[in-house]
Design an enzyme around this catalytic site. Sequence first.
Site, short mmCIF file in Angstrom:
data_model
loop_
_atom_site.label_atom_id
_atom_site.label_comp_id
_atom_site.label_asym_id
_atom_site.label_seq_id
_atom_site.Cartn_x
_atom_site.Cartn_y
_atom_site.Cartn_z
N HIS A 245 0.92 -1.19 -0.05
CA HIS A 245 -0.18 -0.05 0.13
C HIS A 245 0.75 1.37 0.06
O HIS A 245 1.85 1.33 0.66
CB HIS A 245 -0.89 -0.15 1.09
CG HIS A 245 -1.91 1.06 1.05
ND1 HIS A 245 -1.72 2.44 1.28
CD2 HIS A 245 -3.25 0.74 0.45
CE1 HIS A 245 -3.20 2.91 1.16
NE2 HIS A 245 -3.89 1.97 0.63
N GLU A 300 -7.70 -5.34 -0.49
CA GLU A 300 -8.19 -6.13 -1.51
C GLU A 300 -8.16 -7.70 -1.52
O GLU A 300 -9.10 -8.40 -1.99
CB GLU A 300 -7.55 -5.68 -2.78
CG GLU A 300 -7.48 -4.19 -3.22
CD GLU A 300 -8.91 -3.69 -3.79
OE1 GLU A 300 -9.90 -3.93 -2.94
OE2 GLU A 300 -8.98 -3.24 -4.83
N1 ACO Z 1 4.24 -7.35 -4.59
C1 ACO Z 1 5.54 -7.56 -4.89
N2 ACO Z 1 6.18 -6.26 -4.91
C2 ACO Z 1 5.47 -5.09 -4.58
C3 ACO Z 1 4.19 -5.10 -4.25
C4 ACO Z 1 3.53 -6.12 -4.33
N3 ACO Z 1 2.16 -6.26 -4.12
N4 ACO Z 1 4.03 -3.92 -3.86
C5 ACO Z 1 5.07 -3.18 -4.21
N5 ACO Z 1 6.06 -3.98 -4.25
C6 ACO Z 1 7.53 -3.55 -4.49
C7 ACO Z 1 7.74 -2.81 -5.77
O1 ACO Z 1 8.04 -3.70 -7.04
C8 ACO Z 1 8.89 -2.14 -5.26
O2 ACO Z 1 10.16 -3.09 -5.45
P1 ACO Z 1 11.49 -2.40 -6.12
O3 ACO Z 1 11.82 -1.29 -5.20
O4 ACO Z 1 12.37 -3.72 -5.72
O5 ACO Z 1 11.18 -2.14 -7.31
C9 ACO Z 1 8.67 -1.58 -4.06
O6 ACO Z 1 7.70 -2.68 -3.48
C10 ACO Z 1 8.14 0.00 -3.83
O7 ACO Z 1 7.18 -0.22 -4.77
P2 ACO Z 1 6.30 1.36 -5.18
O8 ACO Z 1 5.77 0.83 -6.62
O9 ACO Z 1 6.95 2.49 -4.81
O10 ACO Z 1 5.04 1.10 -4.52
P3 ACO Z 1 3.71 1.96 -4.46
O11 ACO Z 1 3.51 2.70 -3.18
O12 ACO Z 1 3.57 2.87 -5.78
O13 ACO Z 1 2.52 0.63 -4.75
C11 ACO Z 1 0.48 -0.53 -4.53
C12 ACO Z 1 1.31 0.76 -3.95
C13 ACO Z 1 0.18 0.12 -5.87
C14 ACO Z 1 -0.57 -0.60 -4.02
C15 ACO Z 1 1.42 -1.79 -4.86
O14 ACO Z 1 1.90 -2.16 -3.35
C16 ACO Z 1 0.85 -2.71 -5.83
O15 ACO Z 1 0.99 -2.75 -6.62
N6 ACO Z 1 0.23 -3.85 -4.93
C17 ACO Z 1 -0.41 -4.91 -5.65
C18 ACO Z 1 -1.94 -4.26 -6.27
C19 ACO Z 1 -2.77 -4.16 -5.05
O16 ACO Z 1 -2.92 -4.99 -4.15
N7 ACO Z 1 -3.75 -2.98 -5.36
C20 ACO Z 1 -4.71 -2.71 -4.38
C21 ACO Z 1 -4.24 -1.63 -3.51
S1 ACO Z 1 -5.50 -1.02 -2.26
C22 ACO Z 1 -6.56 -0.07 -3.25
O17 ACO Z 1 -6.20 0.90 -3.85
C23 ACO Z 1 -7.95 -0.18 -2.83
#
Ligand code: ACO
Length: 358
Positions: A245, A300
């Site tokens: 998140h 989610e």
């Molecule tokens: N699985 C694996 N790796 C992840 C995940 C995940 N679910 N979420 C973040 N990361 C990793 C990224 O790949 C990144 O790794 P790196 O530094 O090695 O490249 C690091 O964590 C940071 O990621 P960011 O892109 O900066 O995280 P951001 O804050 O933008 O992402 C998000 C938040 C979009 C929710 C992300 O965690 C994600 O994509 N989760 C999966 C999709 C999901 O569950 N969405 C629902 C969110 S809740 C809602 O909106 C209602």
Amino acid sequence: MSVGLDDVIAAETVLSHVDGEAGRLIVRGHDVEELAGRRSYEAVAALLWSGFAEEDGEAAVRSALGAARVAAFPVAERLLPFSDGLAPVEALRLMLGALPDASEVPAHILVTAAMPVFVAAIARDRQGASPVAPDAGLGQAEDFLRMLRGAAVPPEHVKAMETYLVTVVDHGLNASTFAARVVAATRAGMVSSVVAALCALKGPLHGGAPGPVLDMLDDIGAERNIEPWLTDALDRGERLMGFGHRVYRVRDPRADVLKAVANGLRGGENRIRFAEEVEAGALDILARRKASRPLKTNVEFYTALVLEALELPRETFTPVFAIGRVAGWAAHVLEQESTGRLIRPQSRYVGPVPRRAA
Ligand code: ACO
């Protein structure tokens, strides 16, 4: 500069606050746990809209929403034939876009009431069934399930749906709410702002994750596959749906509320046990492979299990999220319209500079 605007405060709001370090969500003065399962969706909508809209209190909101569901139904009937071949969320976008900016029904009531009517009609249409007309005397949660199933709904299902809708009703300046406020700030109106919000919600990084969560559980299939499946997914650079998140650095409190709801619904015990094993495996591998970033279960993951236990079709999960979130979007639009300035940030130009004419 922060590319994702992570730490930028872009609005002041009295509506909700996400405390990412404490894992706490406050909705207009109440912890989400105080509202979910204890207050009706109409009571929470009234709480959010209080001071911004005329309807005062749960009863007034309930009756206004009931009447407006009836008013929205002909729009669904008229547009269903044009939604052939569209995904449910695209069909919802089409129908919402057809709502008038000005009508006798206040726009925040109309968009909120229309959402369950449209989603139920679209879901039935995908199963070859005709839409069921709203019952103005029911609450949003019960009437949605009744219109969807074409039959009376057991009280435990109404309660689970209501708890879900309240749990997701508002959540600070998330991507869809921000989109709504940007559009509202141009004075484009409620309907346009809510259409913009839905478009943002549609993406898998926001509200589009629950369907893929179930796809993941199905694909993993058995306990022995959990570790290798998750390892392969991360090796391919994929994200695990339902985890991580932008704001929460500890567990998303909504995940716990919905986990309790999923556990309380009869029939899916094995599925939930398996989901818990996948969750534990995912948290373990994320902690090892992404040690620099705390990645915990988000809303989610258990949304997927609640909606599956309520026998909702998987492709309607994102539209169903919108049925809950719309009262929050509408509240933010009303707040933005009453207090806000045009939202117009700047970009840093990094493209080529034109050569000066000699
Ligand atoms: N699985 C694996 N790796 C992840 C995940 C995940 N679910 N979420 C973040 N990361 C990793 C990224 O790949 C990144 O790794 P790196 O530094 O090695 O490249 C690091 O964590 C940071 O990621 P960011 O892109 O900066 O995280 P951001 O804050 O933008 O992402 C998000 C938040 C979009 C929710 C992300 O965690 C994600 O994509 N989760 C999966 C999709 C999901 O569950 N969405 C629902 C969110 S809740 C809602 O909106 C209602």
